[in-house]
Design a protein around this motif. Structure first.
Motif, PDB file in Angstrom:
ATOM      1  N   SER A  20      30.564  69.502  -9.212  1.00  0.00           N
ATOM      2  CA  SER A  20      29.348  68.787  -8.856  1.00  0.00           C
ATOM      3  C   SER A  20      29.198  67.572  -9.729  1.00  0.00           C
ATOM      4  O   SER A  20      29.399  67.621 -10.928  1.00  0.00           O
ATOM      5  CB  SER A  20      28.133  69.706  -9.037  1.00  0.00           C
ATOM      6  OG  SER A  20      26.951  68.973  -8.828  1.00  0.00           O
TER       7      SER A  20
ATOM      8  N   GLU B 221      25.018  61.488  -8.505  1.00  0.00           N
ATOM      9  CA  GLU B 221      25.146  60.063  -8.349  1.00  0.00           C
ATOM     10  C   GLU B 221      23.803  59.414  -8.661  1.00  0.00           C
ATOM     11  O   GLU B 221      22.762  60.056  -8.643  1.00  0.00           O
ATOM     12  CB  GLU B 221      25.558  59.715  -6.911  1.00  0.00           C
ATOM     13  CG  GLU B 221      26.888  60.323  -6.523  1.00  0.00           C
ATOM     14  CD  GLU B 221      27.209  60.057  -5.064  1.00  0.00           C
ATOM     15  OE1 GLU B 221      28.332  60.303  -4.658  1.00  0.00           O
ATOM     16  OE2 GLU B 221      26.301  59.598  -4.339  1.00  0.00           O
TER      17      GLU B 221
ATOM     18  N   PRO C 297      21.334  62.427  -5.232  1.00  0.00           N
ATOM     19  CA  PRO C 297      22.460  62.953  -4.445  1.00  0.00           C
ATOM     20  C   PRO C 297      23.320  63.882  -5.297  1.00  0.00           C
ATOM     21  O   PRO C 297      23.464  63.684  -6.502  1.00  0.00           O
ATOM     22  CB  PRO C 297      23.235  61.687  -4.062  1.00  0.00           C
ATOM     23  CG  PRO C 297      22.244  60.579  -4.180  1.00  0.00           C
ATOM     24  CD  PRO C 297      21.339  60.963  -5.300  1.00  0.00           C
ATOM     25  N   ARG C 298      23.858  64.905  -4.663  1.00  0.00           N
ATOM     26  CA  ARG C 298      24.773  65.825  -5.349  1.00  0.00           C
ATOM     27  C   ARG C 298      26.087  65.861  -4.585  1.00  0.00           C
ATOM     28  O   ARG C 298      26.088  66.092  -3.381  1.00  0.00           O
ATOM     29  CB  ARG C 298      24.188  67.240  -5.405  1.00  0.00           C
ATOM     30  CG  ARG C 298      23.267  67.478  -6.565  1.00  0.00           C
ATOM     31  CD  ARG C 298      21.857  67.144  -6.258  1.00  0.00           C
ATOM     32  NE  ARG C 298      21.225  68.103  -5.384  1.00  0.00           N
ATOM     33  CZ  ARG C 298      19.972  67.988  -4.994  1.00  0.00           C
ATOM     34  NH1 ARG C 298      19.251  66.956  -5.388  1.00  0.00           N
ATOM     35  NH2 ARG C 298      19.434  68.890  -4.208  1.00  0.00           N
ATOM     36  N   THR C 299      27.169  65.613  -5.281  1.00  0.00           N
ATOM     37  CA  THR C 299      28.480  65.588  -4.645  1.00  0.00           C
ATOM     38  C   THR C 299      29.303  66.787  -5.090  1.00  0.00           C
ATOM     39  O   THR C 299      29.414  67.068  -6.279  1.00  0.00           O
ATOM     40  CB  THR C 299      29.240  64.292  -4.987  1.00  0.00           C
ATOM     41  OG1 THR C 299      28.506  63.176  -4.487  1.00  0.00           O
ATOM     42  CG2 THR C 299      30.632  64.292  -4.366  1.00  0.00           C
TER      43      THR C 299
ATOM     44  N   THR D  16      35.076  66.372   0.228  1.00  0.00           N
ATOM     45  CA  THR D  16      33.867  66.135  -0.560  1.00  0.00           C
ATOM     46  C   THR D  16      32.666  66.301   0.355  1.00  0.00           C
ATOM     47  O   THR D  16      32.729  65.991   1.557  1.00  0.00           O
ATOM     48  CB  THR D  16      33.827  64.726  -1.183  1.00  0.00           C
ATOM     49  OG1 THR D  16      33.751  63.747  -0.139  1.00  0.00           O
ATOM     50  CG2 THR D  16      35.048  64.473  -2.061  1.00  0.00           C
TER      51      THR D  16
ATOM     52  N   THR E  35      28.429  65.468   0.083  1.00  0.00           N
ATOM     53  CA  THR E  35      27.320  64.916  -0.693  1.00  0.00           C
ATOM     54  C   THR E  35      26.015  65.169   0.048  1.00  0.00           C
ATOM     55  O   THR E  35      25.864  64.766   1.211  1.00  0.00           O
ATOM     56  CB  THR E  35      27.494  63.414  -0.937  1.00  0.00           C
ATOM     57  OG1 THR E  35      28.735  63.175  -1.604  1.00  0.00           O
ATOM     58  CG2 THR E  35      26.364  62.872  -1.796  1.00  0.00           C
TER      59      THR E  35
ATOM     60  N   LYS F 129      22.157  64.232   0.345  1.00  0.00           N
ATOM     61  CA  LYS F 129      21.327  63.082  -0.006  1.00  0.00           C
ATOM     62  C   LYS F 129      19.936  63.225   0.610  1.00  0.00           C
ATOM     63  O   LYS F 129      19.783  63.826   1.677  1.00  0.00           O
ATOM     64  CB  LYS F 129      21.938  61.788   0.538  1.00  0.00           C
ATOM     65  CG  LYS F 129      23.348  61.483   0.081  1.00  0.00           C
ATOM     66  CD  LYS F 129      23.842  60.215   0.761  1.00  0.00           C
ATOM     67  CE  LYS F 129      25.269  59.875   0.396  1.00  0.00           C
ATOM     68  NZ  LYS F 129      25.728  58.645   1.090  1.00  0.00           N
TER      69      LYS F 129
END
Length: 229
Positions: free
Chosen positions: A34, A37, A54-56, A136, A138, A140
């Motif tokens: 994780s 951003e 946001p979490r990626t 990936t 993400t 948001k």
């Protein structure tokens, strides 16, 4: 009806369209990478609830990505990528582990943005990922979707776009798609969701944009373009 009804208000008023998402915090999943951003500038609001960053998440191959319980009912804009040669399928799982309809179901490389939990009462406890390559995902806040602010909008593949200002009166859209698979476009108002286009392969034509449209979602495999008229 969809909770997404007030989505575009985040770009033009102090009423947030992502009230559900704003209550979220970073998902706790020790098996996925994780990275937070940088979020957009904090929005002035009469309700001082900051939007989540946001979490990626990234990984390779099959995975069940568990979401933190406080995120289960949030409405998310989800951006996904996959580099592989076989199926890339991402399906929400409810709290009992039951699989919901896939938000992405493609073969090979993929890059696009879709909605998650857009319908009232829907909750996602985890995302089931089927992949053969690196991916990936993400999460948001919905306010980070693209904004369709002028006459034209162009893109490639799956996309979500806020219509700002919202459509008013009789508005038509000339649409074009250069691809070989599904081309599906839906329009959202504060109280309705309408299918505008449902075709396969390359297509062009003119369709009406419903009065009060604040959001459009596009499913496509090729380049597409819209122009209001």
């Amino acid at each position: 009806m969809a909770t997404i009804g007030s989505l575009a208000s985040n770009t033009s008023s102090t009423t947030s369209p992502v009230a559900k998402a704003r209550k979220s915090s970073a998902p706790a999943d020790s098996n996925a990478t994780s990275a937070e951003e940088t979020s957009a500038s904090e929005e002035p609001s009469s309700t001082p609830s900051p939007e989540p960053k946001p979490r990626t998440y990234s990984g390779t191959g099959a995975k069940v990505l568990k979401l933190r319980k406080s995120d289960w009912s949030a409405v998310w804009l989800v951006t996904l990528t996959h580099r592989g040669g076989s199926n890339f399928i991402v399906s929400p799982l409810d709290s009992g582990g039951a699989e919901q309809g896939a938000i992405v179901n493609e073969i090979g490389n993929y890059k696009g943005s879709v909605l998650l939990n857009e319908d009232d009462g829907k909750e996602t406890a985890a995302l089931k990922i089927q992949a053969d390559g690196a991916w990936t995902i993400t999460l948001k806040p919905l306010s980070m979707a693209r904004v369709w602010s002028g006459d034209s909008l162009t893109g490639r593949g799956d996309e979500v776009a806020i219509v700002s200002p919202q459509s008013s009166g009789l508005t038509t859209v000339n649409a074009r798609h250069s691809g070989s698979e599904n081309f599906i476009v839906e329009a959202w108002t504060e109280s309705s969701r309408e299918l505008l286009i449902n075709e396969i392969g390359s297509w062009h034509g003119e369709v009406p944009l419903p009065d009060g449209t604040i959001l459009v979602t596009i499913k496509a495999d090729g380049v597409w373009s819209f122009k209001k008229s």
